[in-house]
Design an enzyme around this catalytic site. Structure first.
Site, PDB file in Angstrom:
ATOM      1  N   MET A 169      -5.066  97.302  70.880  1.00 31.45           N
ATOM      2  CA  MET A 169      -6.509  97.092  70.661  1.00 31.45           C
ATOM      3  C   MET A 169      -7.299  98.254  71.253  1.00 31.45           C
ATOM      4  O   MET A 169      -6.997  98.689  72.367  1.00 31.45           O
ATOM      5  CB  MET A 169      -6.957  95.807  71.355  1.00 31.45           C
ATOM      6  CG  MET A 169      -6.189  94.585  70.923  1.00 31.45           C
ATOM      7  SD  MET A 169      -6.779  93.157  71.828  1.00 31.45           S
ATOM      8  CE  MET A 169      -5.649  91.910  71.212  1.00 31.45           C
ATOM      9  N   ASP A 226      -0.226  85.125  62.529  1.00 30.50           N
ATOM     10  CA  ASP A 226      -0.551  85.481  63.918  1.00 30.50           C
ATOM     11  C   ASP A 226      -1.851  84.817  64.346  1.00 30.50           C
ATOM     12  O   ASP A 226      -2.895  85.046  63.737  1.00 30.50           O
ATOM     13  CB  ASP A 226      -0.693  87.017  63.975  1.00 30.50           C
ATOM     14  CG  ASP A 226      -0.991  87.562  65.361  1.00 30.50           C
ATOM     15  OD1 ASP A 226      -0.973  86.787  66.339  1.00 30.50           O
ATOM     16  OD2 ASP A 226      -1.240  88.789  65.455  1.00 30.50           O
ATOM     17  N   HIS A 273       1.260  95.757  65.947  1.00 27.46           N
ATOM     18  CA  HIS A 273       0.046  95.305  65.252  1.00 27.46           C
ATOM     19  C   HIS A 273      -1.127  96.136  65.753  1.00 27.46           C
ATOM     20  O   HIS A 273      -1.607  95.940  66.867  1.00 27.46           O
ATOM     21  CB  HIS A 273      -0.154  93.807  65.563  1.00 27.46           C
ATOM     22  CG  HIS A 273      -1.402  93.211  65.003  1.00 27.46           C
ATOM     23  ND1 HIS A 273      -1.855  91.961  65.386  1.00 27.46           N
ATOM     24  CD2 HIS A 273      -2.296  93.669  64.083  1.00 27.46           C
ATOM     25  CE1 HIS A 273      -2.982  91.682  64.732  1.00 27.46           C
ATOM     26  NE2 HIS A 273      -3.273  92.701  63.947  1.00 27.46           N
ATOM     27  N   SER A 330       4.432  87.572  71.161  1.00 27.47           N
ATOM     28  CA  SER A 330       3.402  88.586  71.440  1.00 27.47           C
ATOM     29  C   SER A 330       3.283  88.827  72.934  1.00 27.47           C
ATOM     30  O   SER A 330       2.869  87.944  73.692  1.00 27.47           O
ATOM     31  CB  SER A 330       2.049  88.131  70.900  1.00 27.47           C
ATOM     32  OG  SER A 330       1.051  88.978  71.434  1.00 27.47           O
ATOM     33  N   MET A 333      -3.894  86.850  59.579  1.00 22.75           N
ATOM     34  CA  MET A 333      -4.457  86.459  60.872  1.00 22.75           C
ATOM     35  C   MET A 333      -5.067  85.064  60.753  1.00 22.75           C
ATOM     36  O   MET A 333      -5.874  84.803  59.857  1.00 22.75           O
ATOM     37  CB  MET A 333      -5.561  87.440  61.295  1.00 22.75           C
ATOM     38  CG  MET A 333      -5.099  88.842  61.667  1.00 22.75           C
ATOM     39  SD  MET A 333      -3.900  88.907  62.996  1.00 22.75           S
ATOM     40  CE  MET A 333      -4.782  88.101  64.345  1.00 22.75           C
ATOM     41  N   HIS A 364       6.260  91.304  69.242  1.00 22.20           N
ATOM     42  CA  HIS A 364       4.960  91.613  68.651  1.00 22.20           C
ATOM     43  C   HIS A 364       4.108  92.345  69.689  1.00 22.20           C
ATOM     44  O   HIS A 364       3.904  91.864  70.806  1.00 22.20           O
ATOM     45  CB  HIS A 364       4.284  90.317  68.213  1.00 22.20           C
ATOM     46  CG  HIS A 364       3.031  90.512  67.430  1.00 22.20           C
ATOM     47  ND1 HIS A 364       3.028  90.820  66.090  1.00 22.20           N
ATOM     48  CD2 HIS A 364       1.723  90.432  67.797  1.00 22.20           C
ATOM     49  CE1 HIS A 364       1.778  90.919  65.658  1.00 22.20           C
ATOM     50  NE2 HIS A 364       0.957  90.698  66.681  1.00 22.20           N
ATOM     51  N   ASP A 386       0.565  94.107  70.426  1.00 26.02           N
ATOM     52  CA  ASP A 386      -0.831  94.119  69.997  1.00 26.02           C
ATOM     53  C   ASP A 386      -1.577  95.295  70.615  1.00 26.02           C
ATOM     54  O   ASP A 386      -1.810  95.317  71.823  1.00 26.02           O
ATOM     55  CB  ASP A 386      -1.516  92.817  70.439  1.00 26.02           C
ATOM     56  CG  ASP A 386      -1.096  91.624  69.596  1.00 26.02           C
ATOM     57  OD1 ASP A 386      -1.191  91.717  68.363  1.00 26.02           O
ATOM     58  OD2 ASP A 386      -0.671  90.603  70.185  1.00 26.02           O
ATOM     59  N   MET A 406      -4.766  97.047  66.027  1.00 30.73           N
ATOM     60  CA  MET A 406      -6.151  96.589  65.839  1.00 30.73           C
ATOM     61  C   MET A 406      -7.044  97.737  66.289  1.00 30.73           C
ATOM     62  O   MET A 406      -7.708  97.672  67.321  1.00 30.73           O
ATOM     63  CB  MET A 406      -6.387  95.320  66.667  1.00 30.73           C
ATOM     64  CG  MET A 406      -5.714  94.101  66.057  1.00 30.73           C
ATOM     65  SD  MET A 406      -5.560  92.740  67.222  1.00 30.73           S
ATOM     66  CE  MET A 406      -3.985  93.176  67.947  1.00 30.73           C
TER      67      MET A 406
HETATM   68  C1  DX5 Z   1      -4.735  88.432  68.602  1.00 32.57           C
HETATM   69  C2  DX5 Z   1      -3.348  88.999  68.558  1.00 32.57           C
HETATM   70  C3  DX5 Z   1      -2.281  88.003  68.646  1.00 32.57           C
HETATM   71  C4  DX5 Z   1      -2.232  87.213  69.933  1.00 32.57           C
HETATM   72  C5  DX5 Z   1      -1.647  85.876  69.594  1.00 32.57           C
HETATM   73  O1  DX5 Z   1      -5.632  89.436  68.326  1.00 32.57           O
HETATM   74  O2  DX5 Z   1      -3.163  89.696  67.329  1.00 32.57           O
HETATM   75  O3  DX5 Z   1      -1.002  88.582  68.384  1.00 32.57           O
HETATM   76  O4  DX5 Z   1      -1.466  87.810  70.930  1.00 32.57           O
HETATM   77  O5  DX5 Z   1      -1.741  85.055  70.702  1.00 32.57           O
HETATM   78  P1  DX5 Z   1      -1.658  83.476  70.596  1.00 32.57           P
HETATM   79  O6  DX5 Z   1      -0.298  83.137  70.039  1.00 32.57           O
HETATM   80  O7  DX5 Z   1      -1.863  83.025  71.986  1.00 32.57           O
HETATM   81  O8  DX5 Z   1      -2.761  83.035  69.650  1.00 32.57           O
HETATM   82 ZN    ZN Z   2      -1.112  90.383  66.814  1.00 31.80          ZN
END
Ligand code: DX5
Ligand code: ZN
Length: 217
Positions: free
Chosen positions: A36, A174, A65, A7, A136, A32, A34, A67
């Protein structure tokens, strides 16, 4: 072969290109990404311009991903920016079937995901329509959190339901995964592992190799 999806939320954005080259060279097959929006989750990360910039320089599989609230608003943009797989939260939309159809219409792979508080049963109606289910194991929003052990049973549930139906669906996990617990997550039924803070620190290439060893022995 189990897949590692580092990620980039935990990458150093000044050196993003070189961080990505290091994970790919060490054997990571997915990246990955993310996204947001500050609404579905409390934090804001990055979106289309960053994805399309990366797409110009790397052919690694983009595991996006989302969010974000009402993901149906932006599927086209993420597809055009270069996503290979688009995962959205069932909690974020009133019409998951429409989001799935939209992602497919752009020729992209489809993932669905649920937050820790959502029961695993929520994914069942979609199992035969998706390529991946993401479980998650932290509250989405931030990297570097601790894995919530109560979420691990959901991995086993979902893997069992996929097998009972004879489907070919990936189970990704994740949140809070590190070298010490990744084996137990694979044993629970995952075959795609996200890791952010455990990969993007110290020697990135060595971290990726250590994960792949643990995950595939
Ligand atoms: C959290 C993200 C994850 C995050 C994971 O909302 O969806 O993908 O980057 O990070 P670690 O591996 O540090 O928990
Ligand atoms: Zn993620």
């Amino acid at each position: 072969m189990n897949i590692l999806s580092p990620s980039i939320l935990s990458a150093d954005f000044w050196h993003l290109g070189s961080d990505i080259e290091q994970v790919q060279k060490a054997g990571a097959k997915y990246l990955h990404i993310d996204v947001m929006d500050g609404l579905f989750v409390p934090s804001i990360s990055f979106a289309m311009p960053v994805i399309s910039s990366m797409r110009k320089y790397t052919d690694i599989f983009f595991d996006v991903h989302l969010m974000i609230e009402k993901p149906e608003r932006y599927i086209k943009e993420f597809a055009e920016a270069g996503a290979d797989l688009i995962t959205f939260h069932l909690e974020a939309t009133e019409d998951a079937d429409a989001v799935i159809t939209s992602i497919r219409s752009f020729g992209k792979k489809v993932g669905i995901t649920i937050k820790p508080g959502t029961p695993s049963e929520a994914v069942v109606p979609y199992l035969d329509k998706v390529d991946m289910v993401l479980i998650m194991t932290v509250e989405p929003g931030f990297g570097g959190q601790k894995l919530i052990p109560e979420c691990v049973q959901k991995i086993t549930d979902v893997r069992k339901w996929i097998e009972e139906r004879g489907l070919n669906v990936d189970v990704e996990v994740d949140g809070g995964i590190n070298l010490g617990n990744v084996q137990s997550i694979i044993d629970a039924g995952a075959n795609v592992i996200v890791a952010g803070s455990a990969v993007f620190k110290d020697d990135i290439g060595a971290n990726v190799k250590a994960f792949l060893r643990e995950m595939n022995e």
